[in-house]
Design a protein around this motif. Structure first.
Motif, PDB file in Angstrom:
ATOM      1  N   SER A 230       0.878  -1.181   0.000  1.00  8.57           N
ATOM      2  CA  SER A 230       0.000   0.000   0.000  1.00  8.57           C
ATOM      3  C   SER A 230       0.906   1.219   0.000  1.00  8.57           C
ATOM      4  N   CYS A 231       0.299   2.426  -0.045  1.00  7.44           N
ATOM      5  CA  CYS A 231       1.117   3.632  -0.221  1.00  7.44           C
ATOM      6  C   CYS A 231       1.868   4.025   1.048  1.00  7.44           C
ATOM      7  N   MET A 232       1.377   3.606   2.219  1.00  7.24           N
ATOM      8  CA  MET A 232       1.994   3.895   3.527  1.00  7.24           C
ATOM      9  C   MET A 232       1.903   5.363   3.931  1.00  7.24           C
ATOM     10  N   SER A 233       1.281   6.222   3.116  1.00  6.46           N
ATOM     11  CA  SER A 233       1.265   7.644   3.475  1.00  6.46           C
ATOM     12  C   SER A 233      -0.129   8.259   3.494  1.00  6.46           C
ATOM     13  N   CYS A 234      -1.151   7.567   3.011  1.00 10.28           N
ATOM     14  CA  CYS A 234      -2.500   8.164   2.989  1.00 10.28           C
ATOM     15  C   CYS A 234      -3.130   8.065   4.383  1.00 10.28           C
ATOM     16  N   ARG A 235      -4.298   8.681   4.517  1.00  8.02           N
ATOM     17  CA  ARG A 235      -4.963   8.686   5.825  1.00  8.02           C
ATOM     18  C   ARG A 235      -5.259   7.272   6.315  1.00  8.02           C
ATOM     19  N   ALA A 236      -5.756   6.411   5.422  1.00 12.13           N
ATOM     20  CA  ALA A 236      -6.089   5.039   5.824  1.00 12.13           C
ATOM     21  C   ALA A 236      -4.833   4.298   6.295  1.00 12.13           C
ATOM     22  N   CYS A 237      -3.743   4.439   5.555  1.00 19.04           N
ATOM     23  CA  CYS A 237      -2.500   3.751   5.944  1.00 19.04           C
ATOM     24  C   CYS A 237      -2.019   4.251   7.305  1.00 19.04           C
ATOM     25  N   LYS A 238      -2.095   5.574   7.522  1.00 20.10           N
ATOM     26  CA  LYS A 238      -1.628   6.128   8.801  1.00 20.10           C
ATOM     27  C   LYS A 238      -2.543   5.737   9.956  1.00 20.10           C
TER      28      LYS A 238
ATOM     29  N   TYR B  90      -7.723  -0.483   3.358  1.00 21.40           N
ATOM     30  CA  TYR B  90      -8.572   0.424   2.578  1.00 21.40           C
ATOM     31  C   TYR B  90      -7.756   1.479   1.826  1.00 21.40           C
ATOM     32  N   CYS B  91      -6.447   1.310   1.748  1.00 19.98           N
ATOM     33  CA  CYS B  91      -5.609   2.254   0.998  1.00 19.98           C
ATOM     34  C   CYS B  91      -6.058   2.286  -0.467  1.00 19.98           C
ATOM     35  N   PRO B  92      -6.328   3.503  -1.010  1.00 19.90           N
ATOM     36  CA  PRO B  92      -6.738   3.558  -2.431  1.00 19.90           C
ATOM     37  C   PRO B  92      -5.656   3.053  -3.377  1.00 19.90           C
TER      38      PRO B  92
HETATM   39 ZN   LIG Z   1      -2.315   4.282   1.639  1.00 21.89          ZN
END
Ligand SMILES: [Zn+2]
Ligand SMILES: [Zn+2]
Length: 358
Positions: free
Chosen positions: A100-108, A114-116
């Motif tokens: 996953s991106c590790m930086s979006c709101r869901a990841c944090k 649920y990471c887009p």
């Molecule tokens: Zn993410």
């Protein structure tokens, strides 16, 4: 970086969509190894309904060649420089997501499922163009966030199908408050549904299992369900009106016969109907009318696999209560037969493939 031994990367791949379960042993290019990656030599892989939907092209055209499988257990062979929690020789698992991106709101927020920009375990493409190949194979590389440590007390054969089927139902049960004093309905007792019964009971809820298959009733009672209801009977929902706090539906085909209004009518005030089964793209939920939501103020929703936190909690529940799934093992070369039986609803209740390529 520590490197124990090199692994080969090959697996049972779809090469011709017209022969959806006739998989051919094929070499593949693994993802580029990065500092957060864990490489695992696969020993076991469960067979999920998602594999069937993907191979039959029911969710749209897949990549080719494609190796599916996302209920993966194996032994760590290599870890990147940033990996602290795993070392070569450890037993570990990977489910339906590997990045996953590790930086979006869901990841944090610890909701990385649920990471887009989440990367699914197979049929996804990494930013550098490498196609993600799944677990009917010798080895996998995944970001450490999506690698789960397996407690010593849980055998690999039992842990495999927890990685997708188990987690996919554990997460909504936890999120929506399953526990003592709650009445929880489980719809569809297959691979996912049988886990939902096992977990909900272990979490302390009163469990209502809904099936249209009378031949499963004895099994479902042994799994721990307090009530088993046949949805094939006319007016089956009447006796349970305004009763259930949560319903988790694992059905992955709806057609015209899904009695959604009946299910919603069984919810207690503000009860939630959560669907985790994902049917083929053209198989939608039946129409619902606002009348269906008004009598109990119920809610309709979904859920997508689970987070690492969910997975660790699920494994601890299985470990501490000694919960074992109902599975059948077979060598990976028999995958075609396993897939056909899953498609035909003949599996009781999950197939786990054992490694035979390495
Ligand atoms: Zn993410
Ligand atoms: Zn799955």
């Amino acid at each position: 970086m520590s490197l124990s031994r090199p692994v080969e990367h090959k697996g049972y791949a779809l090469t011709d969509p017209k022969k959806w379960n006739d998989l051919k042993v094929t070499d593949f290019k693994p993802k580029t190894f990065e500092a957060d990656d864990v490489e695992i030599a696969i020993t076991h892989c469960g067979v999920c309904g998602s594999d069937v939907h993907t191979l039959t092209q029911g969710w749209g055209e897949s990549k080719l060649p494609l190796i599916v499988g996302h209920e993966i257990i194996g032994t760590v062979t290599r870890v990147g420089d940033k990996v602290k929690d795993f070392k070569p020789g450890d037993r570990a698992g990977v489910g339906a997501q590997r990045g996953s991106c590790m930086s979006c709101r869901a990841c944090k927020d610890g909701l990385e499922n649920y990471c887009p920009k989440g990367i699914e375990t197979y049929n996804a493409v990494y930013p550098d163009g490498v196609v993600a190949q799944g677990g009917y194979s010798t080895a996998i590389r995944a970001h450490q966030r999506f690698v789960f440590p397996i407690p010593d007390e849980i055998e690999s054969r039992d842990a495999a199908s927890m990685m997708c089927a188990g987690l996919t139902v554990f997460s909504p049960l936890k999120t929506h408050g399953c526990g003592p004093g709650k009445k929880v309905g489980i719809v569809g007792i297959g691979g996912l549904g049988h886990y939902a019964v096992l977990w909900a009971k272990a979490m302390g809820a009163e469990v209502y299992a809904f099936t249209h298959d009378d031949s499963k009733v004895d099994d479902i009672k042994k799994m721990g369900a307090d009530h088993v209801v046949n949805t094939g009977k006319k007016d089956f929902a009447k006796d349970y009106s305004h009763t259930l706090d949560i319903i988790v539906s694992t059905r992955d085909s709806f057609g015209d016969k899904m009695p959604l209004g009946d299910f919603l009518s069984m919810l207690y005030v503000h009860g939630r109907f959560i669907t985790v089964g994902l049917p083929d793209a053209d198989d939608t939920l039946p129409p619902v009318h606002p009348f269906d939501f008004a009598p109990n103020g119920c809610l309709l929703g979904g859920s997508k696999i689970g987070s690492k936190e969910d997975c660790l909690e699920m494994l601890e529940l299985a470990r501490s209560k000694g919960i074992k799934p109902w599975i059948e093992e077979m060598p990976m070369c028999d995958v075609g037969k396993a897939l056909q039986n899953v498609k035909d609803n003949k599996v009781r209740y999950r197939y786990v493939l054992t490694q035979d390529l390495a």
